[in-house]
Scaffold this motif. Structure first.
Motif, PDB file in Angstrom:
ATOM      1  N   ILE A 155      -6.193  -5.734   4.110  1.00 31.37           N
ATOM      2  CA  ILE A 155      -4.917  -5.965   3.099  1.00 31.37           C
ATOM      3  C   ILE A 155      -4.256  -7.108   3.895  1.00 31.37           C
ATOM      4  CG2 ILE A 155      -2.868  -4.935   1.961  1.00 31.37           C
ATOM      5  CD1 ILE A 155      -5.783  -3.581   1.040  1.00 31.37           C
ATOM      6  N   ASN A 156      -3.474  -7.913   2.951  1.00 34.91           N
ATOM      7  CA  ASN A 156      -2.652  -8.927   3.391  1.00 34.91           C
ATOM      8  C   ASN A 156      -1.505  -9.081   2.597  1.00 34.91           C
ATOM      9  OD1 ASN A 156      -1.856 -12.253   3.262  1.00 34.91           O
ATOM     10  ND2 ASN A 156      -2.302 -11.396   5.337  1.00 34.91           N
ATOM     11  N   TYR A 161      -5.712   3.275   7.451  1.00 30.81           N
ATOM     12  CA  TYR A 161      -5.051   1.869   7.174  1.00 30.81           C
ATOM     13  C   TYR A 161      -5.798   1.181   8.250  1.00 30.81           C
ATOM     14  CZ  TYR A 161      -1.300   4.613   4.613  1.00 30.81           C
ATOM     15  OH  TYR A 161      -0.638   5.218   4.029  1.00 30.81           O
ATOM     16  N   LEU A 208      -4.458  -4.473   8.592  1.00 29.19           N
ATOM     17  CA  LEU A 208      -3.279  -5.044   7.746  1.00 29.19           C
ATOM     18  C   LEU A 208      -2.613  -6.040   8.490  1.00 29.19           C
ATOM     19  CD1 LEU A 208      -4.270  -2.213   6.445  1.00 29.19           C
ATOM     20  CD2 LEU A 208      -2.019  -1.409   6.120  1.00 29.19           C
ATOM     21  N   VAL A 248       3.773  -0.987   3.715  1.00 26.16           N
ATOM     22  CA  VAL A 248       3.200   0.184   4.127  1.00 26.16           C
ATOM     23  C   VAL A 248       4.134   1.341   3.780  1.00 26.16           C
ATOM     24  CG1 VAL A 248       1.439   1.563   5.233  1.00 26.16           C
ATOM     25  CG2 VAL A 248       1.594  -0.798   5.468  1.00 26.16           C
ATOM     26  N   VAL A 290      -3.184  -3.363  12.876  1.00 23.45           N
ATOM     27  CA  VAL A 290      -2.240  -3.671  11.980  1.00 23.45           C
ATOM     28  C   VAL A 290      -1.474  -4.818  12.605  1.00 23.45           C
ATOM     29  CG1 VAL A 290      -0.044  -3.161  10.788  1.00 23.45           C
ATOM     30  CG2 VAL A 290      -2.137  -1.648  11.054  1.00 23.45           C
ATOM     31  N   ALA A 345       0.989  -1.068   0.132  1.00 25.95           N
ATOM     32  CA  ALA A 345      -0.034  -0.151  -0.153  1.00 25.95           C
ATOM     33  C   ALA A 345       0.728   1.323  -0.145  1.00 25.95           C
ATOM     34  CB  ALA A 345      -0.929  -0.068   1.267  1.00 25.95           C
TER      35      ALA A 345
END
Length: 405
Positions: free
Chosen positions: A306-307, A341, A344, A315, A372, A286
């Motif tokens: 997001i993976n 975000y 993640l 990031v 995250v 990202a």
């Protein structure tokens, strides 16, 4: 009977045949399918079929009222040079059904343009295929091309498929392979749906972005698998209301907002939603990238669910894109705000999993990080590095981001 009596039946027969031919032609027009082979395309993999494609497009575009289909039949390989398929069209919607392979000529066999295939000023367009539909840009012939200036050589390589000045577009269910430069570019267009595509190029192929979007609004990129030598999806200036949802990215350089603000340009990007993305063995994940000295803003951007799998830089916010060492820090930058975000997770190839590197001008504000968990691919720990960032965190956040509250 006399000569007239003898000729009359023949005349009636010819008139009847002509009438039947008109009925068949009319039936073809009503059916609305314009097969490129009926316009002279050979599809033998060696003959230049460009003219046949242009003629079939012209006929389909002129078909009044009902939808029309330009058919590229299966089990054929058509050589097509750089072509612009222009509108507006008389038909209410025009579909390009790619069941076979459309192949570009090799570099050096056609004049250098910025595009290979362009759809221009078409309102109501579908380009679709199936398991057999393929656009083969033969990019390798461009990447190997010898130039005095390699960067200039690559910059002159064409984009594969361009949608420009179009409204209500669907690009779906075909394979784009080895474009000389970007595979698909959406420019100055609105209401564009890019879905269920497979886009591939070698990991070291230059500038082969999967989907590039600029000066467009209401664009969706969904359910696609993209693996190239550059960004899987790149989002340029003048773009609003973009959704990237459910893609698999890798290899490549991730999903990037930018680069923005080159040579001091004023830019605007807003309402970008990136979600349900798997990054696998990519250079970046990202990413937001801007040039120092740029003007304008990029705001209301979110990365959700997001993976990352073995991603080098998962990031990233980089406001010193390209060269941060030779430009003074007080030049200002594109203002980034309301960047979020959420959820993640995954693994980082490097120890640094989160990098927020912003200008001293206070241009990174309202950066929100929620939930995250990014660990090292080798099983070790990770860290986050940041400077000149204003924002906050919530939930479990690892690695801890030191400059956020």
């Amino acid at each position: 009977m006399g000569i007239i009596g003898i000729l009359r039946p023949a005349i009636l027969l010819l008139a009847g045949l002509a009438w039947c031919s008109e009925l068949v032609a009319a039936a073809g027009r009503v059916d609305g399918v314009f097969n490129v082979k009926e316009y002279g395309a050979r599809g033998d993999g060696t003959t230049d079929d460009t003219k046949a494609f242009v003629d079939a497009w012209t006929a389909a575009c002129r078909a009044r009222g009902s939808p029309a289909t330009l058919l590229v039949p299966a089990a054929n390989s058509f050589i097509v040079g750089p072509t612009r398929f222009s509108g507006p069209c008389a038909s209410t919607r025009i579909t390009v059904q790619v069941m076979g392979t459309i192949t570009a000529p090799p570099a050096g066999a056609w004049r250098e343009l910025e595009y290979w295939l362009m759809f221009y000023q078409v309102h109501g367009l579908t380009v679709t295929g199936g398991s057999t539909g393929l656009l083969d840009g033969r990019g390798g012939t461009w990447w190997r091309k010898k130039c005095k200036d390699h960067a200039d050589c690559i910059s002159r390589a064409p984009t594969g498929l361009v949608v420009m000045n179009c409204i209500d577009v669907e690009l779906s269910q075909f394979h784009s392979k080895d474009s000389p430069q970007m595979h698909i570019a959406v420019s100055m267009s609105s209401n564009v749906n890019v879905a269920q595509l497979t886009i591939t190029a070698p990991w070291d192929s230059p500038n082969t972005d999967g989907v590039h979007i600029d000066r467009s609004d209401h664009v969706r990129v969904t359910g696609s698998t993209i693996g190239t030598g550059d960004d899987c999806v790149s989002i340029g200036s003048g773009t609003r209301f973009v959704t990237v949802d459910g893609i698999v990215c890798g290899p490549g350089h991730g999903v990037s907002v930018g680069s923005l603000g080159k040579k001091g340009a004023a830019v605007s990007v807003e309402y970008i939603d990136v979600r349900n993305v798997q990054f696998i063995n990519t250079m970046n994940g990202a990413r937001i990238k801007t040039w120092q000295g740029g003007k304008g803003y990029a705001k209301s951007i979110s990365f959700t669910d997001i993976n990352f799998t073995n991603v080098e830089h998962p990031v990233v916010i980089n406001q010193f894109y390209v060269d941060r060492h030779h430009v003074p820090n007080n030049m200002g930058a594109v203002a980034l705000s309301n960047i979020t975000y959420t959820n993640l997770s995954g693994t980082s190839r490097r120890k640094t999993a989160v990098e927020f590197d912003c200008s001293e001008s206070g241009s990174c504000t309202n950066i929100h990080v929620n939930s995250v968990a990014i660990t090292a691919a080798d099983g070790g720990g990770t860290v986050a590095r940041c400077r000149n960032v204003q924002g906050d965190t919530s939930g479990y956040v690892y690695p801890k981001i030191p400059c956020l509250r």
